[in-house]
Design a protein around this motif. Structure first.
Motif, PDB file in Angstrom:
ATOM      1  N   ARG A  32       0.963  -1.413  -0.154  1.00  0.00           N
ATOM      2  CA  ARG A  32      -0.091  -0.371   0.111  1.00  0.00           C
ATOM      3  C   ARG A  32       0.803   0.976  -0.455  1.00  0.00           C
ATOM      4  O   ARG A  32       1.912   0.890   0.795  1.00  0.00           O
ATOM      5  CB  ARG A  32      -1.089  -0.164   1.056  1.00  0.00           C
ATOM      6  CG  ARG A  32      -2.018  -1.160   0.864  1.00  0.00           C
ATOM      7  CD  ARG A  32      -2.723  -1.029   2.609  1.00  0.00           C
ATOM      8  NE  ARG A  32      -3.664  -0.301   2.409  1.00  0.00           N
ATOM      9  CZ  ARG A  32      -4.236  -0.045   3.308  1.00  0.00           C
ATOM     10  NH1 ARG A  32      -4.302  -1.167   4.222  1.00  0.00           N
ATOM     11  NH2 ARG A  32      -4.736   0.946   3.545  1.00  0.00           N
ATOM     12  N   GLY A  33       0.582   2.180  -0.792  1.00  0.00           N
ATOM     13  CA  GLY A  33       1.204   3.379  -0.633  1.00  0.00           C
ATOM     14  C   GLY A  33       1.610   3.971   0.315  1.00  0.00           C
ATOM     15  O   GLY A  33       0.648   4.236   1.796  1.00  0.00           O
ATOM     16  N   ARG A  34       3.077   3.842   0.415  1.00  0.00           N
ATOM     17  CA  ARG A  34       4.039   4.652   1.702  1.00  0.00           C
ATOM     18  C   ARG A  34       3.592   6.867   1.821  1.00  0.00           C
ATOM     19  O   ARG A  34       4.219   6.570   2.923  1.00  0.00           O
ATOM     20  CB  ARG A  34       5.018   4.470   1.392  1.00  0.00           C
ATOM     21  CG  ARG A  34       5.384   2.833   2.434  1.00  0.00           C
ATOM     22  CD  ARG A  34       5.038   2.007   2.589  1.00  0.00           C
ATOM     23  NE  ARG A  34       4.668   0.453   2.915  1.00  0.00           N
ATOM     24  CZ  ARG A  34       4.339   0.063   2.802  1.00  0.00           C
ATOM     25  NH1 ARG A  34       3.060  -0.351   2.708  1.00  0.00           N
ATOM     26  NH2 ARG A  34       4.626  -1.745   3.828  1.00  0.00           N
ATOM     27  N   GLY A  35       2.954   7.039   0.869  1.00  0.00           N
ATOM     28  CA  GLY A  35       3.129   8.581   0.892  1.00  0.00           C
ATOM     29  C   GLY A  35       2.298   9.388   1.968  1.00  0.00           C
ATOM     30  O   GLY A  35       1.574   9.712   2.080  1.00  0.00           O
ATOM     31  N   PRO A  86       7.278  -3.740   5.939  1.00  0.00           N
ATOM     32  CA  PRO A  86       7.831  -3.498   5.993  1.00  0.00           C
ATOM     33  C   PRO A  86       7.949  -2.055   6.546  1.00  0.00           C
ATOM     34  O   PRO A  86       6.831  -1.233   4.923  1.00  0.00           O
ATOM     35  CB  PRO A  86       9.381  -3.508   6.109  1.00  0.00           C
ATOM     36  CG  PRO A  86       9.397  -3.931   4.708  1.00  0.00           C
ATOM     37  CD  PRO A  86       8.066  -4.122   5.021  1.00  0.00           C
ATOM     38  N   MET A  87       7.516  -0.950   7.376  1.00  0.00           N
ATOM     39  CA  MET A  87       7.539   1.006   7.461  1.00  0.00           C
ATOM     40  C   MET A  87       8.625   1.827   8.294  1.00  0.00           C
ATOM     41  O   MET A  87       9.494   0.868   8.605  1.00  0.00           O
ATOM     42  CB  MET A  87       5.702   0.852   7.946  1.00  0.00           C
ATOM     43  CG  MET A  87       5.489   2.133   7.793  1.00  0.00           C
ATOM     44  SD  MET A  87       5.441   2.890   5.537  1.00  0.00           S
ATOM     45  CE  MET A  87       3.638   3.366   6.502  1.00  0.00           C
ATOM     46  N   MET A 109       5.110  -3.124  10.316  1.00  0.00           N
ATOM     47  CA  MET A 109       3.464  -2.873  10.196  1.00  0.00           C
ATOM     48  C   MET A 109       3.038  -3.347  11.378  1.00  0.00           C
ATOM     49  O   MET A 109       2.719  -4.543  11.181  1.00  0.00           O
ATOM     50  CB  MET A 109       2.322  -2.719   9.440  1.00  0.00           C
ATOM     51  CG  MET A 109       3.422  -2.062   7.995  1.00  0.00           C
ATOM     52  SD  MET A 109       2.271  -0.699   7.769  1.00  0.00           S
ATOM     53  CE  MET A 109       1.742  -1.043   6.145  1.00  0.00           C
ATOM     54  N   GLY A 110       2.602  -2.576  12.024  1.00  0.00           N
ATOM     55  CA  GLY A 110       1.090  -3.474  13.434  1.00  0.00           C
ATOM     56  C   GLY A 110       2.780  -3.224  14.372  1.00  0.00           C
ATOM     57  O   GLY A 110       2.430  -3.420  16.495  1.00  0.00           O
ATOM     58  N   ILE A 111       4.052  -2.674  14.533  1.00  0.00           N
ATOM     59  CA  ILE A 111       4.616  -2.486  15.711  1.00  0.00           C
ATOM     60  C   ILE A 111       4.138  -1.335  16.312  1.00  0.00           C
ATOM     61  O   ILE A 111       3.156  -0.552  15.898  1.00  0.00           O
ATOM     62  CB  ILE A 111       6.376  -1.982  15.614  1.00  0.00           C
ATOM     63  CG1 ILE A 111       6.464  -1.894  16.898  1.00  0.00           C
ATOM     64  CG2 ILE A 111       6.297  -0.450  14.853  1.00  0.00           C
ATOM     65  CD1 ILE A 111       8.235  -1.919  16.999  1.00  0.00           C
ATOM     66  N   THR A 112       4.396  -1.252  17.561  1.00  0.00           N
ATOM     67  CA  THR A 112       3.274   0.109  18.428  1.00  0.00           C
ATOM     68  C   THR A 112       4.080   0.959  19.044  1.00  0.00           C
ATOM     69  O   THR A 112       5.590   0.975  18.696  1.00  0.00           O
ATOM     70  CB  THR A 112       2.314  -0.908  20.003  1.00  0.00           C
ATOM     71  OG1 THR A 112       3.649  -0.992  20.839  1.00  0.00           O
ATOM     72  CG2 THR A 112       1.749  -2.103  19.427  1.00  0.00           C
ATOM     73  N   LEU A 113       3.145   2.027  19.662  1.00  0.00           N
ATOM     74  CA  LEU A 113       3.635   3.467  20.033  1.00  0.00           C
ATOM     75  C   LEU A 113       4.791   3.037  20.719  1.00  0.00           C
ATOM     76  O   LEU A 113       5.750   3.149  21.268  1.00  0.00           O
ATOM     77  CB  LEU A 113       3.185   4.238  19.864  1.00  0.00           C
ATOM     78  CG  LEU A 113       4.429   5.491  20.638  1.00  0.00           C
ATOM     79  CD1 LEU A 113       5.002   6.135  19.255  1.00  0.00           C
ATOM     80  CD2 LEU A 113       2.892   7.278  20.960  1.00  0.00           C
ATOM     81  N   ARG A 114       4.567   2.014  22.149  1.00  0.00           N
ATOM     82  CA  ARG A 114       5.175   1.666  23.246  1.00  0.00           C
ATOM     83  C   ARG A 114       6.544   1.248  22.864  1.00  0.00           C
ATOM     84  O   ARG A 114       7.500   1.092  23.366  1.00  0.00           O
ATOM     85  CB  ARG A 114       4.746   0.673  23.882  1.00  0.00           C
ATOM     86  CG  ARG A 114       5.475   0.822  25.493  1.00  0.00           C
ATOM     87  CD  ARG A 114       4.758  -0.282  26.030  1.00  0.00           C
ATOM     88  NE  ARG A 114       2.840  -0.014  26.817  1.00  0.00           N
ATOM     89  CZ  ARG A 114       2.867   0.740  27.517  1.00  0.00           C
ATOM     90  NH1 ARG A 114       3.778   1.071  28.278  1.00  0.00           N
ATOM     91  NH2 ARG A 114       1.803   0.913  28.171  1.00  0.00           N
ATOM     92  N   GLU A 115       6.838   0.377  22.509  1.00  0.00           N
ATOM     93  CA  GLU A 115       8.057  -0.192  20.997  1.00  0.00           C
ATOM     94  C   GLU A 115       8.351   0.572  20.724  1.00  0.00           C
ATOM     95  O   GLU A 115       9.277   0.066  20.152  1.00  0.00           O
ATOM     96  CB  GLU A 115       7.158  -1.742  20.265  1.00  0.00           C
ATOM     97  CG  GLU A 115       6.924  -2.944  20.967  1.00  0.00           C
ATOM     98  CD  GLU A 115       6.155  -3.758  20.004  1.00  0.00           C
ATOM     99  OE1 GLU A 115       6.428  -4.963  20.818  1.00  0.00           O
ATOM    100  OE2 GLU A 115       4.948  -3.322  19.342  1.00  0.00           O
ATOM    101  N   LEU A 116       7.777   1.406  19.675  1.00  0.00           N
ATOM    102  CA  LEU A 116       8.555   2.443  19.009  1.00  0.00           C
ATOM    103  C   LEU A 116       9.668   3.531  20.131  1.00  0.00           C
ATOM    104  O   LEU A 116      10.793   3.450  19.894  1.00  0.00           O
ATOM    105  CB  LEU A 116       7.985   2.928  17.896  1.00  0.00           C
ATOM    106  CG  LEU A 116       7.855   2.091  16.760  1.00  0.00           C
ATOM    107  CD1 LEU A 116       7.032   3.323  16.148  1.00  0.00           C
ATOM    108  CD2 LEU A 116       8.911   2.179  15.961  1.00  0.00           C
ATOM    109  N   ILE A 117       9.361   4.020  21.293  1.00  0.00           N
ATOM    110  CA  ILE A 117       9.511   4.898  21.764  1.00  0.00           C
ATOM    111  C   ILE A 117      10.696   4.198  23.266  1.00  0.00           C
ATOM    112  O   ILE A 117      11.643   3.996  22.591  1.00  0.00           O
ATOM    113  CB  ILE A 117       8.839   5.130  23.474  1.00  0.00           C
ATOM    114  CG1 ILE A 117       8.029   5.866  22.067  1.00  0.00           C
ATOM    115  CG2 ILE A 117       9.555   5.234  24.542  1.00  0.00           C
ATOM    116  CD1 ILE A 117       6.739   6.637  23.356  1.00  0.00           C
TER     117      ILE A 117
END
Ligand code: NAI
Ligand code: SF4
Length: 433
Positions: free
Chosen positions: A56-59, A242-243, A261-269
């Motif tokens: 799906r478009g990444r823009g 991936p994103m 895709m689907g990682i949570t904000l908690r994990e990203l932080i």
């Protein structure tokens, strides 16, 4: 499991390889293998592969890429065009620029495959005017690709011809809107066109045109080499692959984090080294300032298209801007609105006038001169912009306004009730009336 195992470097995998922007290094790292493979396939099979992958478009909009390619009419006797939207300008968004700087050949290679699939013999990369270094790298990559026989006439002896032009814009945010971009490319003032018809049938020079984001096109070589099933093994059922998440703000290590895709904000932080000392998460954008703000309670939201929508926002450009209890959502919204007001192209009244007035109301509130009625005025103005604007800029400008009022009304009231010191001076207020 270590949080670092959540990283899935695909588009970013060459970014740390020295000189990967040079064609000899790129080729040593599997570069152009996908183009050679794709040019031996049937174009329709490539479109089917991209459809199968679920890319799906990444823009920002997440439109299915294979479906978009499939809209291009066949045997219509018209020229077809591929246009890469490299006019990345959404506040907080910074994933395409490093890609074009560190790995420009992956975008060139994606252009070759996508153009072949949609039967285009001419492609354009429209890049932000300010992105001087990235444009230089891209132009050098295009020149190297011509010299190596990946662009030009009879590419790799396959009979396929492709010319690729890198075109620098002049730094207007609106030229990232795909139809304004096409107008600008044609030499006109960049202003949105009415859609439909969509560019797929009436695009550049009124011909069938695919407009795709940098990240979308740069994903294509990996799918050609790895296959649809491999791509779908990352991400969720409807948001595959991936994103690149761009993390900025009150975290220890801001930067680009490529994860399924689907990682949570908690994990990203956590990946970004946690919140800065003394800062507690208060609000954040899932995908740039045009996407409704979310609050600390949404920290476990999975960052895929569907889950973010269920939480009341939009995944957008995955520009994840993190704000803390020491940041003010009213002031942040005001700064974004100033941006939208400045960048509004002026074509339609709701956006041109609405943003002008909302900026003034924010100045009043932030100068300590706001009233309770101002909050109704903001909601009413936003309501008259949303869905009544000619393009997405107007709609996007209302996102921080309505969402900050939804979650952080007390912060507004604190200014109105003089519980909080004004953020703006009387000088700013002078422009508010
Ligand atoms: P959209 O949903 O209207 O269209 C997405 C794409 O699908 C377009 O290429 C459009 O031509 C195509 N499309 C949609 N329906 C179609 C149909 N029926 N037939 C043929 N093609 C069709 O979204 P739009 O307005 O193009 O983009 C909005 C997004 O852009 C926002 O979600 C925002 O996140 C993002 N954005 C990104 C920026 C950046 O710097 N990357 C800047 C500003 C906004
Ligand atoms: Fe221009 Fe704003 Fe209207 Fe879009 S919504 S056409 S940017 S005035």
């Amino acid at each position: 499991m270590s949080v670092y195992e959540k990283l899935t470097p695909v588009l970013t995998k060459r970014w740390l390889s020295p000189d990967a922007w040079r064609i000899d290094v790129y080729e040593q790292l599997d570069g152009y293998a996908a183009a050679r493979k794709a040019l031996k396939s049937h174009p329709d099979d490539l479109i089917a592969l991209i459809k199968d992958s679920g890319l799906r478009g990444r823009g920002g909009a997440g439109f299915p890429t294979g479906l978009k390619w499939g809209f291009i009419p066949q045997n219509d006797g018209k020229p077809h065009y591929l246009v890469v939207n490299a006019d990345e300008g959404e506040p907080g968004t910074c994933k395409d620029l490093p890609l074009m700087t560190h790995d420009p050949h992956s975008l060139v290679e994606g252009c070759i495959i996508a153009s072949y699939a949609i039967r285009a013999n001419r492609a354009y990369i429209y890049i932000r005017g300010e992105a001087v270094h990235a444009a230089r790298r891209l132009r050098s990559a295009v020149a190297e690709a011509y010299k190596a026989g990946y662009l030009g006439k009879n590419i790799q002896g396959t009979g396929f011809d492709l010319d690729l032009v890198v075109h620098s814009g002049a730094g207007a945010y609106i030229c990232g809107e795909e139809t304004a971009l096409l107008d600008s490319l044609e030499g006109f003032r960049g202003q949105p066109r009415l859609r439909p018809p969509f560019p797929a049938t009436h695009g550049l020079y009124a011909s069938p045109t695919v407009v795709n984001n940098v990240g979308t096109i740069a994903s294509v070589p990996y799918i050609v080499l790895g296959g649809a099933a491999w791509w779908k093994s990352m991400g969720t059922e409807k948001s595959s692959g991936p994103m690149i998440y761009s993390l900025s703000g009150r975290i220890n290590n801001p930067g680009q984090y490529e994860c399924s895709m689907g990682i949570t904000l908690r994990e990203l932080i956590e990946l970004a080294g946690g919140m800065q000392a003394g800062h507690q998460l208060k609000f954040w954008t899932p995908g740039g300032s045009s996407t409704p703000l979310l609050a600390a309670e949404h920290i476990d939201t999975a960052l895929d298209f569907e889950s973010v929508a269920a939480a009341g926002s939009i995944l957008g450009t995955t520009a994840t801007q993190i704000f803390s209890d020491q940041d003010c959502p009213v002031y942040a919204t005001y700064r974004w609105l100033e941006f939208y007001h400045h960048e509004s192209c002026g074509k339609c009244t709701p956006c041109r006038e609405g943003n002008y007035w909302m900026v003034r109301v924010y100045r009043r509130i932030l100068s300590g001169e706001g009233t309770y009625e101002d909050l109704d005025t903001l909601l009413d103005t936003a309501d008259n912009i949303l869905g009544r604007s000619f393009c997405g800029l107007g709609d996007g400008a209302t996102s921080p306004v309505t969402s900050s009022l939804q979650y952080f009304k007390q912060d507004y009231l604190d200014y109105i009730e003089r519980k909080k010191a004004p953020m703006l001076s009387a000088k700013a207020l002078a422009g508010a009336h």
